[in-house]
Design a protein around this motif. Structure first.
Motif, PDB file in Angstrom:
ATOM      1  N   UNK A 179     -19.470  13.052  -5.303  1.00 26.76           N
ATOM      2  CA  UNK A 179     -18.505  12.196  -4.626  1.00 26.76           C
ATOM      3  C   UNK A 179     -17.291  13.063  -4.328  1.00 26.76           C
ATOM      4  N   UNK A 180     -16.891  13.141  -3.061  1.00 25.20           N
ATOM      5  CA  UNK A 180     -15.739  13.935  -2.645  1.00 25.20           C
ATOM      6  C   UNK A 180     -14.694  12.946  -2.159  1.00 25.20           C
ATOM      7  N   UNK A 181     -13.527  12.929  -2.813  1.00 25.31           N
ATOM      8  CA  UNK A 181     -12.531  11.906  -2.514  1.00 25.31           C
ATOM      9  C   UNK A 181     -11.120  12.476  -2.598  1.00 25.31           C
ATOM     10  N   UNK A 182     -10.232  11.918  -1.786  1.00 25.33           N
ATOM     11  CA  UNK A 182      -8.792  12.148  -1.922  1.00 25.33           C
ATOM     12  C   UNK A 182      -8.211  10.826  -2.424  1.00 25.33           C
ATOM     13  N   UNK A 183      -7.721  10.847  -3.655  1.00 29.35           N
ATOM     14  CA  UNK A 183      -7.186   9.631  -4.276  1.00 29.35           C
ATOM     15  C   UNK A 183      -5.670   9.609  -4.175  1.00 29.35           C
ATOM     16  N   UNK A 184      -5.139   8.400  -4.008  1.00 26.26           N
ATOM     17  CA  UNK A 184      -3.686   8.202  -3.972  1.00 26.26           C
ATOM     18  C   UNK A 184      -3.239   7.543  -5.275  1.00 26.26           C
TER      19      UNK A 184
ATOM     20  N   UNK B 290       6.268   1.003 -12.956  1.00 22.90           N
ATOM     21  CA  UNK B 290       6.993   0.878 -14.221  1.00 22.90           C
ATOM     22  C   UNK B 290       6.884   2.159 -15.055  1.00 22.90           C
ATOM     23  N   UNK B 291       6.999   3.285 -14.375  1.00 21.44           N
ATOM     24  CA  UNK B 291       7.003   4.584 -15.039  1.00 21.44           C
ATOM     25  C   UNK B 291       5.645   5.194 -15.320  1.00 21.44           C
ATOM     26  N   UNK B 292       4.566   4.453 -15.132  1.00 23.04           N
ATOM     27  CA  UNK B 292       3.221   4.961 -15.440  1.00 23.04           C
ATOM     28  C   UNK B 292       2.438   5.212 -14.153  1.00 23.04           C
ATOM     29  N   UNK B 293       1.685   6.309 -14.146  1.00 25.54           N
ATOM     30  CA  UNK B 293       0.828   6.609 -13.004  1.00 25.54           C
ATOM     31  C   UNK B 293      -0.341   5.642 -12.949  1.00 25.54           C
ATOM     32  N   UNK B 294      -0.650   5.155 -11.741  1.00 29.41           N
ATOM     33  CA  UNK B 294      -1.810   4.297 -11.525  1.00 29.41           C
ATOM     34  C   UNK B 294      -2.535   4.744 -10.253  1.00 29.41           C
ATOM     35  N   UNK B 295      -3.826   4.486 -10.227  1.00 24.41           N
ATOM     36  CA  UNK B 295      -4.671   4.773  -9.063  1.00 24.41           C
ATOM     37  C   UNK B 295      -4.460   3.680  -8.035  1.00 24.41           C
ATOM     38  N   UNK B 296      -4.201   4.055  -6.775  1.00 21.12           N
ATOM     39  CA  UNK B 296      -4.019   3.078  -5.699  1.00 21.12           C
ATOM     40  C   UNK B 296      -5.329   2.889  -4.947  1.00 21.12           C
ATOM     41  N   UNK B 297      -5.815   3.955  -4.329  1.00 22.32           N
ATOM     42  CA  UNK B 297      -7.058   3.898  -3.574  1.00 22.32           C
ATOM     43  C   UNK B 297      -7.499   5.319  -3.258  1.00 22.32           C
ATOM     44  N   UNK B 298      -8.632   5.420  -2.582  1.00 20.28           N
ATOM     45  CA  UNK B 298      -9.139   6.731  -2.247  1.00 20.28           C
ATOM     46  C   UNK B 298      -9.831   6.751  -0.895  1.00 20.28           C
ATOM     47  N   UNK B 299      -9.862   7.934  -0.331  1.00 19.65           N
ATOM     48  CA  UNK B 299     -10.532   8.155   0.952  1.00 19.65           C
ATOM     49  C   UNK B 299     -11.703   9.099   0.684  1.00 19.65           C
ATOM     50  N   UNK B 300     -12.908   8.647   1.035  1.00 14.65           N
ATOM     51  CA  UNK B 300     -14.091   9.494   0.873  1.00 14.65           C
ATOM     52  C   UNK B 300     -14.076  10.565   1.929  1.00 14.65           C
ATOM     53  N   UNK B 301     -14.380  11.790   1.515  1.00 18.45           N
ATOM     54  CA  UNK B 301     -14.393  12.939   2.411  1.00 18.45           C
ATOM     55  C   UNK B 301     -15.815  13.470   2.532  1.00 18.45           C
ATOM     56  N   UNK B 302     -16.095  14.156   3.634  1.00 17.04           N
ATOM     57  CA  UNK B 302     -17.436  14.743   3.817  1.00 17.04           C
ATOM     58  C   UNK B 302     -17.563  16.035   3.053  1.00 17.04           C
TER      59      UNK B 302
ATOM     60  N   UNK C 204       1.544  10.602  -5.445  1.00 16.02           N
ATOM     61  CA  UNK C 204       0.806  11.852  -5.476  1.00 16.02           C
ATOM     62  C   UNK C 204      -0.603  11.641  -4.987  1.00 16.02           C
ATOM     63  N   UNK C 205      -1.258  12.732  -4.611  1.00 10.85           N
ATOM     64  CA  UNK C 205      -2.665  12.676  -4.225  1.00 10.85           C
ATOM     65  C   UNK C 205      -3.431  13.743  -4.997  1.00 10.85           C
ATOM     66  N   UNK C 206      -4.677  13.447  -5.264  1.00 13.08           N
ATOM     67  CA  UNK C 206      -5.572  14.409  -5.905  1.00 13.08           C
ATOM     68  C   UNK C 206      -6.879  14.389  -5.130  1.00 13.08           C
ATOM     69  N   UNK C 207      -7.287  15.554  -4.664  1.00 15.94           N
ATOM     70  CA  UNK C 207      -8.574  15.698  -3.982  1.00 15.94           C
ATOM     71  C   UNK C 207      -9.531  16.315  -4.982  1.00 15.94           C
ATOM     72  N   UNK C 208     -10.702  15.703  -5.122  1.00 15.07           N
ATOM     73  CA  UNK C 208     -11.644  16.143  -6.155  1.00 15.07           C
ATOM     74  C   UNK C 208     -13.078  15.977  -5.697  1.00 15.07           C
ATOM     75  N   UNK C 209     -13.948  16.611  -6.441  1.00 14.41           N
ATOM     76  CA  UNK C 209     -15.389  16.418  -6.285  1.00 14.41           C
ATOM     77  C   UNK C 209     -15.925  16.056  -7.668  1.00 14.41           C
TER      78      UNK C 209
END
Length: 140
Positions: free
Chosen positions: A118-123, A128-140, A105-110
């Motif tokens: 900080x404006x980012x789209x996180x992946x 093992x069944x639990x959601x984890x943060x992978x990385x993010x792309x900074x947006x303008x 999933x992705x979440x775009x947030x400010x």
């Protein structure tokens, strides 16, 4: 019998109790909202819930939770948060997938802080069944 207004029935000295909302922006208290994830009582059920709980962890300087919810392939060895950083709000702009029926999933947030945002789209992924943060792309 005399008529009383609701105001006259109120006991003196009793003001409405204000329960602050969670730092993530939801109306629940921190204890009921992100606090339960931080304490390990349950896991965030969606990518957005994990994003919100991670934002709250930044606010609360909860480095162990941030590391625990970071994907093993991208997790740093350590994390040093700045205690002088003052986060002031989170706005979820978009979420794609990231439900109980997805593996990514992705979440775009400010995320606002004193002096900017900080404006980012996180992946996010399930590990093992639990959601984890992978990385993010900074947006303008």
């Amino acid at each position: 019998m005399s008529r009383r207004t609701s105001q006259s029935r109120r006991q003196h000295g009793s003001a409405p109790v204000h329960k602050p909302s969670c730092p993530c922006g939801l109306a629940e208290t921190y204890e009921q909202c992100c606090g339960r994830f931080h304490r390990g009582e349950s896991a965030a059920p969606t990518a957005e819930a994990l994003m919100r709980s991670r934002y709250s962890a930044f606010v609360k300087l909860n480095e162990p939770y941030l590391l625990r919810t970071w994907h093993p392939s991208t997790r740093p060895a350590e994390l040093k948060l700045d205690p002088g950083m003052r986060w002031t709000g989170l706005e979820i702009l978009a979420a794609t997938d990231g439900s109980a029926f997805h593996t990514t999933g992705t979440v775009t947030f400010r995320a606002s802080f004193r002096g900017g945002s900080l404006h980012e789209r996180s992946r996010f992924e399930r590990v093992e069944g639990a959601w984890v943060y992978v990385d993010g792309e900074f947006l303008d």
